[in-house]
Design a protein around this motif. Structure first.
Motif, PDB file in Angstrom:
ATOM      1  N   GLY A 280      13.416 -21.406  -7.616  1.00 43.20           N
ATOM      2  CA  GLY A 280      13.845 -20.012  -7.634  1.00 43.20           C
ATOM      3  C   GLY A 280      14.840 -19.710  -6.526  1.00 43.20           C
ATOM      4  O   GLY A 280      15.068 -20.518  -5.621  1.00 43.20           O
ATOM      5  N   HIS A 281      15.460 -18.536  -6.609  1.00 39.87           N
ATOM      6  CA  HIS A 281      16.292 -18.047  -5.511  1.00 39.87           C
ATOM      7  C   HIS A 281      15.352 -17.373  -4.510  1.00 39.87           C
ATOM      8  O   HIS A 281      14.821 -16.292  -4.775  1.00 39.87           O
ATOM      9  CB  HIS A 281      17.332 -17.061  -6.015  1.00 39.87           C
ATOM     10  N   MET A 282      15.160 -17.994  -3.366  1.00 39.08           N
ATOM     11  CA  MET A 282      14.109 -17.563  -2.451  1.00 39.08           C
ATOM     12  C   MET A 282      14.237 -16.101  -2.001  1.00 39.08           C
ATOM     13  O   MET A 282      13.269 -15.345  -2.055  1.00 39.08           O
ATOM     14  CB  MET A 282      14.057 -18.488  -1.233  1.00 39.08           C
ATOM     15  N   PRO A 283      15.414 -15.649  -1.547  1.00 40.42           N
ATOM     16  CA  PRO A 283      15.502 -14.243  -1.128  1.00 40.42           C
ATOM     17  C   PRO A 283      15.194 -13.271  -2.261  1.00 40.42           C
ATOM     18  O   PRO A 283      14.550 -12.237  -2.046  1.00 40.42           O
ATOM     19  CB  PRO A 283      16.956 -14.107  -0.648  1.00 40.42           C
ATOM     20  N   LEU A 284      15.619 -13.605  -3.481  1.00 38.60           N
ATOM     21  CA  LEU A 284      15.361 -12.735  -4.621  1.00 38.60           C
ATOM     22  C   LEU A 284      13.876 -12.723  -4.971  1.00 38.60           C
ATOM     23  O   LEU A 284      13.264 -11.658  -5.128  1.00 38.60           O
ATOM     24  CB  LEU A 284      16.183 -13.203  -5.828  1.00 38.60           C
ATOM     25  N   THR A 285      13.289 -13.899  -5.083  1.00 39.83           N
ATOM     26  CA  THR A 285      11.867 -13.984  -5.421  1.00 39.83           C
ATOM     27  C   THR A 285      11.002 -13.312  -4.363  1.00 39.83           C
ATOM     28  O   THR A 285      10.059 -12.578  -4.682  1.00 39.83           O
ATOM     29  CB  THR A 285      11.455 -15.460  -5.561  1.00 39.83           C
ATOM     30  N   SER A 286      11.327 -13.574  -3.107  1.00 34.32           N
ATOM     31  CA  SER A 286      10.556 -12.973  -2.015  1.00 34.32           C
ATOM     32  C   SER A 286      10.663 -11.459  -2.031  1.00 34.32           C
ATOM     33  O   SER A 286       9.685 -10.748  -1.806  1.00 34.32           O
ATOM     34  CB  SER A 286      11.044 -13.532  -0.675  1.00 34.32           C
ATOM     35  N   SER A 287      11.861 -10.941  -2.314  1.00 38.37           N
ATOM     36  CA  SER A 287      12.065  -9.498  -2.337  1.00 38.37           C
ATOM     37  C   SER A 287      11.261  -8.843  -3.459  1.00 38.37           C
ATOM     38  O   SER A 287      10.617  -7.805  -3.261  1.00 38.37           O
ATOM     39  CB  SER A 287      13.553  -9.188  -2.494  1.00 38.37           C
ATOM     40  N   ILE A 288      11.295  -9.432  -4.655  1.00 39.13           N
ATOM     41  CA  ILE A 288      10.515  -8.876  -5.773  1.00 39.13           C
ATOM     42  C   ILE A 288       9.026  -8.947  -5.465  1.00 39.13           C
ATOM     43  O   ILE A 288       8.270  -7.995  -5.714  1.00 39.13           O
ATOM     44  CB  ILE A 288      10.836  -9.633  -7.081  1.00 39.13           C
ATOM     45  N   TYR A 289       8.594 -10.070  -4.906  1.00 39.32           N
ATOM     46  CA  TYR A 289       7.183 -10.254  -4.580  1.00 39.32           C
ATOM     47  C   TYR A 289       6.709  -9.211  -3.574  1.00 39.32           C
ATOM     48  O   TYR A 289       5.661  -8.581  -3.749  1.00 39.32           O
ATOM     49  CB  TYR A 289       6.982 -11.660  -4.026  1.00 39.32           C
ATOM     50  N   ASP A 290       7.483  -8.996  -2.523  1.00 44.07           N
ATOM     51  CA  ASP A 290       7.112  -8.001  -1.516  1.00 44.07           C
ATOM     52  C   ASP A 290       7.112  -6.595  -2.101  1.00 44.07           C
ATOM     53  O   ASP A 290       6.321  -5.737  -1.688  1.00 44.07           O
ATOM     54  CB  ASP A 290       8.075  -8.068  -0.334  1.00 44.07           C
ATOM     55  N   THR A 291       7.982  -6.345  -3.078  1.00 49.72           N
ATOM     56  CA  THR A 291       8.039  -5.021  -3.701  1.00 49.72           C
ATOM     57  C   THR A 291       6.723  -4.684  -4.389  1.00 49.72           C
ATOM     58  O   THR A 291       6.279  -3.526  -4.389  1.00 49.72           O
ATOM     59  CB  THR A 291       9.196  -4.954  -4.708  1.00 49.72           C
ATOM     60  N   PHE A 292       6.068  -5.678  -4.980  1.00 46.88           N
ATOM     61  CA  PHE A 292       4.766  -5.431  -5.613  1.00 46.88           C
ATOM     62  C   PHE A 292       3.753  -4.904  -4.601  1.00 46.88           C
ATOM     63  O   PHE A 292       2.997  -3.965  -4.890  1.00 46.88           O
ATOM     64  CB  PHE A 292       4.238  -6.726  -6.250  1.00 46.88           C
ATOM     65  N   PHE A 293       3.725  -5.495  -3.417  1.00 46.76           N
ATOM     66  CA  PHE A 293       2.758  -5.071  -2.412  1.00 46.76           C
ATOM     67  C   PHE A 293       3.102  -3.697  -1.853  1.00 46.76           C
ATOM     68  O   PHE A 293       2.207  -2.879  -1.602  1.00 46.76           O
ATOM     69  CB  PHE A 293       2.684  -6.111  -1.289  1.00 46.76           C
ATOM     70  N   VAL A 294       4.391  -3.434  -1.655  1.00 46.36           N
ATOM     71  CA  VAL A 294       4.806  -2.111  -1.180  1.00 46.36           C
ATOM     72  C   VAL A 294       4.484  -1.055  -2.227  1.00 46.36           C
ATOM     73  O   VAL A 294       4.038   0.060  -1.901  1.00 46.36           O
ATOM     74  CB  VAL A 294       6.310  -2.115  -0.845  1.00 46.36           C
ATOM     75  N   LEU A 295       4.679  -1.390  -3.481  1.00 49.29           N
ATOM     76  CA  LEU A 295       4.373  -0.465  -4.567  1.00 49.29           C
ATOM     77  C   LEU A 295       2.880  -0.170  -4.625  1.00 49.29           C
ATOM     78  O   LEU A 295       2.461   0.977  -4.837  1.00 49.29           O
ATOM     79  CB  LEU A 295       4.851  -1.068  -5.888  1.00 49.29           C
ATOM     80  N   GLN A 296       2.063  -1.200  -4.419  1.00 48.73           N
ATOM     81  CA  GLN A 296       0.611  -0.985  -4.415  1.00 48.73           C
ATOM     82  C   GLN A 296       0.191  -0.104  -3.250  1.00 48.73           C
ATOM     83  O   GLN A 296      -0.753   0.695  -3.359  1.00 48.73           O
ATOM     84  CB  GLN A 296      -0.115  -2.332  -4.358  1.00 48.73           C
ATOM     85  N   LYS A 297       0.898  -0.213  -2.133  1.00 49.36           N
ATOM     86  CA  LYS A 297       0.600   0.629  -0.967  1.00 49.36           C
ATOM     87  C   LYS A 297       0.854   2.098  -1.276  1.00 49.36           C
ATOM     88  O   LYS A 297       0.048   2.975  -0.932  1.00 49.36           O
ATOM     89  CB  LYS A 297       1.453   0.180   0.217  1.00 49.36           C
ATOM     90  N   ILE A 298       1.959   2.389  -1.949  1.00 54.30           N
ATOM     91  CA  ILE A 298       2.267   3.788  -2.255  1.00 54.30           C
ATOM     92  C   ILE A 298       1.289   4.344  -3.292  1.00 54.30           C
ATOM     93  O   ILE A 298       0.934   5.534  -3.267  1.00 54.30           O
ATOM     94  CB  ILE A 298       3.737   3.937  -2.724  1.00 54.30           C
ATOM     95  N   VAL A 299       0.806   3.501  -4.193  1.00 51.24           N
ATOM     96  CA  VAL A 299      -0.220   3.931  -5.145  1.00 51.24           C
ATOM     97  C   VAL A 299      -1.505   4.301  -4.412  1.00 51.24           C
ATOM     98  O   VAL A 299      -2.140   5.328  -4.707  1.00 51.24           O
ATOM     99  CB  VAL A 299      -0.488   2.816  -6.181  1.00 51.24           C
ATOM    100  N   ALA A 300      -1.898   3.476  -3.427  1.00 51.80           N
ATOM    101  CA  ALA A 300      -3.106   3.764  -2.648  1.00 51.80           C
ATOM    102  C   ALA A 300      -2.969   5.062  -1.863  1.00 51.80           C
ATOM    103  O   ALA A 300      -3.908   5.859  -1.781  1.00 51.80           O
ATOM    104  CB  ALA A 300      -3.410   2.600  -1.708  1.00 51.80           C
ATOM    105  N   VAL A 301      -1.781   5.308  -1.297  1.00 52.87           N
ATOM    106  CA  VAL A 301      -1.542   6.543  -0.533  1.00 52.87           C
ATOM    107  C   VAL A 301      -1.661   7.757  -1.448  1.00 52.87           C
ATOM    108  O   VAL A 301      -2.238   8.788  -1.080  1.00 52.87           O
ATOM    109  CB  VAL A 301      -0.160   6.490   0.143  1.00 52.87           C
ATOM    110  N   GLN A 302      -1.118   7.649  -2.658  1.00 49.14           N
ATOM    111  CA  GLN A 302      -1.196   8.766  -3.600  1.00 49.14           C
ATOM    112  C   GLN A 302      -2.638   9.023  -4.034  1.00 49.14           C
ATOM    113  O   GLN A 302      -3.051  10.174  -4.197  1.00 49.14           O
ATOM    114  CB  GLN A 302      -0.299   8.484  -4.805  1.00 49.14           C
ATOM    115  N   GLN A 303      -3.411   7.979  -4.219  1.00 52.74           N
ATOM    116  CA  GLN A 303      -4.812   8.155  -4.614  1.00 52.74           C
ATOM    117  C   GLN A 303      -5.610   8.846  -3.508  1.00 52.74           C
ATOM    118  O   GLN A 303      -6.566   9.570  -3.783  1.00 52.74           O
ATOM    119  CB  GLN A 303      -5.438   6.796  -4.945  1.00 52.74           C
ATOM    120  N   GLN A 304      -5.217   8.626  -2.264  1.00 47.20           N
ATOM    121  CA  GLN A 304      -5.915   9.234  -1.138  1.00 47.20           C
ATOM    122  C   GLN A 304      -5.388  10.627  -0.799  1.00 47.20           C
ATOM    123  O   GLN A 304      -5.858  11.260   0.139  1.00 47.20           O
ATOM    124  CB  GLN A 304      -5.797   8.319   0.092  1.00 47.20           C
TER     125      GLN A 304
END
Length: 605
Positions: A280-304
């Motif tokens: 894979g293209h490491m910077p691209l894959t890493s960026s998409i992967y990190d986006t999943f975790f950041v997205l999950q963080k904002i979901v948790a903040v909204q639930q709280q």
């Protein structure tokens, strides 16, 4: 009874792996509750249990878990039931993991941590996605079953989560490394593979690891997972290639999700060659992967309902999405139409979501937040589709080289054929405790670990006299030392009626000098909850390589001013006969480390 059930954010069952006893128990409960007719029997395969039955039985506790986590940020860690029946909870990217067994909570928590880590290795960011296919699910099930039924209760390497190192002489070591280097050079010249690794295992012990310059260094967890993978895929055929997502070293910006093709070749006399191709293209894959975790963080903040934390969480998400879009333009300049369509859909979803967030931050109307929450699942699906399709483009460019990997494996086997029988015999007699008895009288067993490399040296339990050292004593020793380590104790000694046990953890710099931590670890652990899972980014509670990157986090806490990788973490377990004094055990430990270092050389361990 043993099993793992995974629920998505809608409480639907997306994965199940139940043994026959647990499947029968659940079937019995379903009959009692009227969910199944009288006389129903559990399926022969525990993974074929009706998902609707599991949903109706476990939905109340899953819903309660989500409410406790979302509204109070105080989710359940475990539930203890009658007859030693225990349940532990875990979470990854919005998926809730339920591990069920009749073992101690600490052991069950460790098994859950390993299950979550294996899920990340098999799926990457697209957890249990429809695009991932059945192959990833089958691979995860094979790895889980191998770990729980064969490894974690029987082999000290998986008890300690470190890969055994095979000790060989300098000349043979040089020959092996030159052979693997030639293999990587052949892959580079004929296939253009600039990021590749080659590992040689003999009887599940590591002989050598060679990597190209541009390849991302493998983490300790990666090595252990790869060794587990070779154990799980017990094949009739000698060749097998699978796609996995390795972790890489934590201090590298591209770590976390490294798409890799692992080609496994079973050679002569228990030799296994693994050729790893990063595709894979490491910077691209890493960026998409990190986006999943950041997205999950904002979901948790909204639930709280935490309005103060929502804007920083959104800004963080915006940064990662923009990085992803920029990486897509940079690394996928020539792309098929289907990729273009996927990128356009993702961009439209993001523009729509971004406008709603900006409008919400003007007046904080609840109605807008509800609209945002209703649009997030579709955005997540587009992100998953983007992750999958971009990897598919890179993967298709690498598939044609699988035949070449089989050819290079044959070349390696031919070059090492004259040493194969010697390596097999050496692996069976790698380290014998008898060789240490004269210099260390009373020593029964030892385990010496380098937590940075994820390797260990220890006498093989198969060659030890089980009457002299019952295996249960070793497992109980490790369990007890982990409890003290989580309390900040790096040196532990105690006795029972038969043995004297000692455990040491220490830090060294790159030159081999001892580095002392000025921090009071015991007070720090109490105040921060480190090691208990509270506030930790990985969420696991048990020290280890697979369950969490515990030791690198520990080194960072103790030496915050030193760059990652500049401090090495070592552990030593020693078991002596009970007549040995504490002073003698300490002296033996000091001399034992020096003796081993003289024998193997620091560059090898």
């Amino acid at each position: 009874m043993n099993g793992l059930i995974v629920f998505n954010s809608s409480n639907d069952v997306v994965y199940q792996n139940l043994n026959s006893l647990l499947a029968e128990k659940i079937c019995s409960i379903a009959i009692t509750q009227g969910l199944l007719p009288d006389g129903s029997t559990a399926p022969a395969n525990g993974s074929d249990m009706d998902s609707n039955i599991l949903l109706q039985i476990f939905s109340p506790i899953i819903s309660s878990q989500r409410i406790m986590h979302g509204q109070f940020d105080n989710a359940y860690a475990s539930v203890q039931c009658d007859n030693g029946f225990n349940i532990v909870f875990g979470e990854l990217l919005g998926f809730t993991f339920l591990k069920i067994d009749q073992i101690k909570i600490e052991q069950l928590t460790r098994q859950l941590g390993v299950a979550i880590t294996l899920t990340r290795y098999c799926y990457g960011a697209n957890l249990f996605g429809a695009q991932a296919g059945a192959m990833q699910q089958e691979l995860l099930t094979q790895c889980l079953n191998c770990y729980e039924t064969q490894l974690c209760q029987d082999e000290q390497a998986y008890l300690l989560e470190a890969l055994p190192k095979l000790l060989i002489n300098t000349e043979l070591k040089r020959t092996v490394h030159l052979t693997l280097d030639a293999t990587l050079e052949q892959l580079r010249q004929s296939g253009g593979q600039q990021r590749a690794h080659a590992l040689l295992l003999v009887s599940h012990k590591l002989v050598a690891l060679n990597s190209t310059r541009q390849a991302l260094p493998l983490s300790a967890a990666d090595l252990l997972f790869l060794a587990m993978l070779t154990r799980a895929l017990q094949l009739d055929k000698s060749q097998r290639a699978v796609a996995v997502f390795l972790q890489g070293v934590s201090h590298d910006p591209n770590s976390g999700c490294v798409p890799t093709i692992v080609h496994i070749s079973r050679l002569h006399s228990h030799q296994v060659l693994l050729q790893l191709i990063e595709y894979g293209h490491m910077p691209l894959t890493s960026s998409i992967y990190d986006t999943f975790f950041v997205l999950q963080k904002i979901v948790a903040v909204q639930q709280q309902n935490d309005s103060d934390a929502l804007k920083p969480a959104y800004e963080n998400l915006e940064t990662f999405v923009n990085q992803t879009l920029a990486a897509l333009k940079r690394f996928l300049k020539q792309r098929p139409d289907e990729v273009d369509i996927c990128i356009k859909k993702f961009s439209l979803r993001w523009d729509n979501l971004r406008r709603m967030y900006l409008e919400y931050f003007k007046n904080y109307e609840r109605e807008l937040l509800v609209r945002i929450e209703s649009n997030l699942p579709a955005f997540v699906e587009e992100l998953k589709q983007l992750f999958t399709i971009t990897l598919a483009v890179c993967d298709s460019a690498s598939n044609h080289q699988l035949d070449q990997l089989a050819e290079t494996a044959s070349v390696v086997e031919a070059k090492l054929l004259e040493f194969s029988e010697f390596l097999a015999v050496k692996a069976a007699r790698n380290i014998s405790i008898d060789a240490y008895l004269e210099d260390f009288p009373g020593l029964v067993h030892f385990m010496y670990l380098n937590r940075n490399s994820g390797q260990m040296l220890a006498p093989d339990l198969r060659s030890s006299n089980p009457q002299l050292l019952p295996k249960a004593n070793l497992w109980e020793m490790v369990e007890l030392t982990r409890k003290y380590l989580k309390k900040g104790q790096t040196t532990v000694m105690w006795k029972d009626r038969t043995f004297h046990y000692s455990y040491f953890l220490w830090f060294e710099d790159l030159s081999g000098g001892i580095v002392k931590c000025a921090l009071d670890l015991q007070q720090h652990f109490i105040s921060t909850g480190f090691g208990s899972g509270n506030g930790q980014k990985n969420g696991a509670a048990e020290p280890g390589a697979l369950a969490m990157d515990y030791y690198s986090d520990l080194a960072e806490i103790c030496f915050p001013k030193l760059a990652p990788g500049k401090v090495r973490v070592y552990e030593l377990y020693c078991i002596h006969l009970g007549l040995v004094t504490a002073t003698c055990a300490v002296e033996h430990a000091r001399r034992l480390v020096a003796t081993i270092s003289d024998v193997i050389g620091e560059e090898s361990f």
